[in-house]
Design an enzyme around this catalytic site. Structure first.
Site, PDB file in Angstrom:
ATOM      1  N   SER A   1      -7.119  20.884  22.482  1.00  0.00           N
ATOM      2  CA  SER A   1      -7.570  19.616  23.073  1.00  0.00           C
ATOM      3  C   SER A   1      -6.535  19.166  24.100  1.00  0.00           C
ATOM      4  O   SER A   1      -5.341  19.501  23.965  1.00  0.00           O
ATOM      5  CB  SER A   1      -7.697  18.542  21.990  1.00  0.00           C
ATOM      6  OG  SER A   1      -7.855  17.257  22.572  1.00  0.00           O
TER       7      SER A   1
ATOM      8  N   TYR B   1      -4.340  14.383  14.634  1.00  0.00           N
ATOM      9  CA  TYR B   1      -5.170  15.199  15.537  1.00  0.00           C
ATOM     10  C   TYR B   1      -4.320  15.774  16.668  1.00  0.00           C
ATOM     11  O   TYR B   1      -4.377  16.977  16.948  1.00  0.00           O
ATOM     12  CB  TYR B   1      -6.308  14.348  16.095  1.00  0.00           C
ATOM     13  CG  TYR B   1      -7.300  15.123  16.933  1.00  0.00           C
ATOM     14  CD1 TYR B   1      -8.195  16.018  16.333  1.00  0.00           C
ATOM     15  CD2 TYR B   1      -7.357  14.967  18.312  1.00  0.00           C
ATOM     16  CE1 TYR B   1      -9.117  16.732  17.089  1.00  0.00           C
ATOM     17  CE2 TYR B   1      -8.268  15.676  19.081  1.00  0.00           C
ATOM     18  CZ  TYR B   1      -9.150  16.559  18.464  1.00  0.00           C
ATOM     19  OH  TYR B   1     -10.058  17.272  19.216  1.00  0.00           O
TER      20      TYR B   1
HETATM   21  P1  NAP Z   1     -18.397  18.330  16.044  1.00  0.00           P
HETATM   22  O1  NAP Z   1     -19.643  17.972  16.774  1.00  0.00           O
HETATM   23  O2  NAP Z   1     -17.924  17.455  14.939  1.00  0.00           O
HETATM   24  O3  NAP Z   1     -18.556  19.823  15.504  1.00  0.00           O
HETATM   25  C1  NAP Z   1     -17.572  20.399  14.703  1.00  0.00           C
HETATM   26  C2  NAP Z   1     -18.252  21.253  13.667  1.00  0.00           C
HETATM   27  O4  NAP Z   1     -17.224  21.782  12.790  1.00  0.00           O
HETATM   28  C3  NAP Z   1     -19.199  20.446  12.787  1.00  0.00           C
HETATM   29  O5  NAP Z   1     -20.385  21.169  12.542  1.00  0.00           O
HETATM   30  C4  NAP Z   1     -18.393  20.248  11.517  1.00  0.00           C
HETATM   31  O6  NAP Z   1     -19.170  20.063  10.359  1.00  0.00           O
HETATM   32  C5  NAP Z   1     -17.652  21.563  11.460  1.00  0.00           C
HETATM   33  N1  NAP Z   1     -16.535  21.501  10.534  1.00  0.00           N
HETATM   34  C6  NAP Z   1     -15.780  20.424  10.169  1.00  0.00           C
HETATM   35  N2  NAP Z   1     -14.898  20.765   9.228  1.00  0.00           N
HETATM   36  C7  NAP Z   1     -15.106  22.073   8.953  1.00  0.00           C
HETATM   37  C8  NAP Z   1     -14.535  22.986   8.040  1.00  0.00           C
HETATM   38  N3  NAP Z   1     -13.568  22.605   7.195  1.00  0.00           N
HETATM   39  N4  NAP Z   1     -14.978  24.261   8.026  1.00  0.00           N
HETATM   40  C9  NAP Z   1     -15.965  24.666   8.875  1.00  0.00           C
HETATM   41  N5  NAP Z   1     -16.562  23.837   9.744  1.00  0.00           N
HETATM   42  C10 NAP Z   1     -16.137  22.556   9.788  1.00  0.00           C
HETATM   43  O7  NAP Z   1     -17.177  18.440  17.072  1.00  0.00           O
HETATM   44  P2  NAP Z   1     -17.130  18.900  18.605  1.00  0.00           P
HETATM   45  O8  NAP Z   1     -16.955  17.674  19.432  1.00  0.00           O
HETATM   46  O9  NAP Z   1     -18.215  19.842  18.908  1.00  0.00           O
HETATM   47  O10 NAP Z   1     -15.711  19.634  18.607  1.00  0.00           O
HETATM   48  C11 NAP Z   1     -15.585  21.038  18.431  1.00  0.00           C
HETATM   49  C12 NAP Z   1     -14.125  21.415  18.633  1.00  0.00           C
HETATM   50  O11 NAP Z   1     -13.701  20.985  19.935  1.00  0.00           O
HETATM   51  C13 NAP Z   1     -13.152  20.734  17.657  1.00  0.00           C
HETATM   52  O12 NAP Z   1     -12.102  21.600  17.339  1.00  0.00           O
HETATM   53  C14 NAP Z   1     -12.650  19.551  18.453  1.00  0.00           C
HETATM   54  O13 NAP Z   1     -11.386  19.099  17.999  1.00  0.00           O
HETATM   55  C15 NAP Z   1     -12.570  20.163  19.821  1.00  0.00           C
HETATM   56  N6  NAP Z   1     -12.579  19.168  20.917  1.00  0.00           N
HETATM   57  C16 NAP Z   1     -13.674  18.395  21.149  1.00  0.00           C
HETATM   58  C17 NAP Z   1     -13.652  17.487  22.209  1.00  0.00           C
HETATM   59  C18 NAP Z   1     -14.844  16.622  22.541  1.00  0.00           C
HETATM   60  O14 NAP Z   1     -14.710  15.761  23.425  1.00  0.00           O
HETATM   61  N7  NAP Z   1     -15.998  16.819  21.913  1.00  0.00           N
HETATM   62  C19 NAP Z   1     -12.517  17.370  22.995  1.00  0.00           C
HETATM   63  C20 NAP Z   1     -11.412  18.159  22.730  1.00  0.00           C
HETATM   64  C21 NAP Z   1     -11.460  19.072  21.687  1.00  0.00           C
HETATM   65  P3  NAP Z   1     -19.512  18.537   9.877  1.00  0.00           P
HETATM   66  O15 NAP Z   1     -20.329  17.949  10.986  1.00  0.00           O
HETATM   67  O16 NAP Z   1     -20.247  18.754   8.601  1.00  0.00           O
HETATM   68  O17 NAP Z   1     -18.166  17.864   9.713  1.00  0.00           O
END
Ligand code: NAP
Length: 249
Positions: free
Chosen positions: A142, A155
């Site tokens: 991130s 985080y």
């Molecule tokens: P998201 O919509 O919450 O998707 C993350 C997925 O990972 C969800 O399906 C979640 O399941 C699953 N997950 C959570 N804990 C887990 C575990 N212990 N084992 C396996 N799966 C698990 O998040 P996203 O925004 O797409 O983010 C994806 C990645 O990008 C993350 O690493 C996040 O930190 C990174 N990121 C995102 C952004 C952004 O702006 N979106 C920016 C920078 C970095 P549940 O829904 O059941 O919890």
């Protein structure tokens, strides 16, 4: 590595960015393992891929549970006989004052984001080595590894650790021909785009908020066989936000 029919594992692929990464590899005619802590969410992404003519299999795995990860890798070996690409996308965040952040909450963020990424990488590489594959790992960090808002300690620390872990793994696995990179996304909107305001878009040099496809296409690029000179790298994809001067005039 041929540029399709590769076996690709995406963690946290039930929703958001991970789901789009899984769909993008499937569109590229790769074979995708859609892994998520929620079996239901993994199934939903898998069904969407199959309806579009892609190849995907859902697998329920909590990346905080080391035995679930090793079982998943054993299943991948049995089912597909190889693993070419591992995308460590599963991640959680916690927004709370550092004065109130409980040790258990800190551990949960670290165990999901950092330990999960490490164990999945380690076990994926064992599989790649066994089958003599020059594989590729992409970790999702991130921009918060580099810049902060208040109340993001766990985080931010976890994402900083992923950036460091990435170059350490790239150094260790060079002798096995395995490439390890990470991507630092900025604001990637995973919900309904109608929720976004003009000011949300306009504050970016790119004049728009990020979309999951911005990250998915970068994963595809990093794991392309012609791009193996890129390793240990962290690619920031944030519409220019971390390059933006913030002086107030
Ligand atoms: P998201 O919509 O919450 O998707 C993350 C997925 O990972 C969800 O399906 C979640 O399941 C699953 N997950 C959570 N804990 C887990 C575990 N212990 N084992 C396996 N799966 C698990 O998040 P996203 O925004 O797409 O983010 C994806 C990645 O990008 C993350 O690493 C996040 O930190 C990174 N990121 C995102 C952004 C952004 O702006 N979106 C920016 C920078 C970095 P549940 O829904 O059941 O919890």
């Amino acid at each position: 590595m041929a540029m399709n029919n590769r076996v690709v594992l995406v963690t946290g692929a039930g929703n958001g960015i991970g789901a789009e990464i899984a769909k993008t590899y499937a569109t590229n005619k790769d074979i995708v393992i859609v892994s998520d802590v929620s079996g239901e969410d993994a199934e939903r992404t898998t069904e969407t891929i199959k309806e579009a003519g892609g190849r995907a299999t859902a697998y329920t795995c909590d990346v905080t549970d080391v035995s679930q990860i090793t079982e998943m890798m054993a299943w991948i070996e049995l089912e597909f006989g190889r693993l070419d690409i591992c995308i460590n996308n599963a991640g959680i965040s916690k927004w709370v004052s550092p004065l109130e952040l409980e040790v258990e909450e800190w551990d949960k963020v670290m165990n999901t984001n950092v330990r999960g990424t490490f164990i999945c990488s380690r076990e994926a590489v064992k599989l790649m080595i066994t089958h003599n594959l020059e594989g590729s790992i992409v970790n999702i960090a991130s921009t918060r590894a580099a810049m902060s808002e208040p109340n993001s300690e766990a985080y931010a620390a976890s994402k900083g650790a992923i950036v460091s872990l990435t170059h350490a793994l790239a150094a260790s696995f060079r002798t096995n021909g395995i490439q390890v990179n990470c991507i630092s996304p900025g604001w990637i909107h995973t919900g309904d785009t109608d929720e976004l305001r003009e000011v949300d878009h306009n504050q970016h040099f790119s004049n728009r908020v990020g979309e999951p496809g911005d990250i998915a296409r970068a994963c595809l690029f990093l794991s392309h066989k012609d791009n193996r000179f890129i390793t240990g790298e962290n690619i920031t994809i944030d519409g220019g936000m971390t390059k933006k001067m913030i002086y107030e005039h």
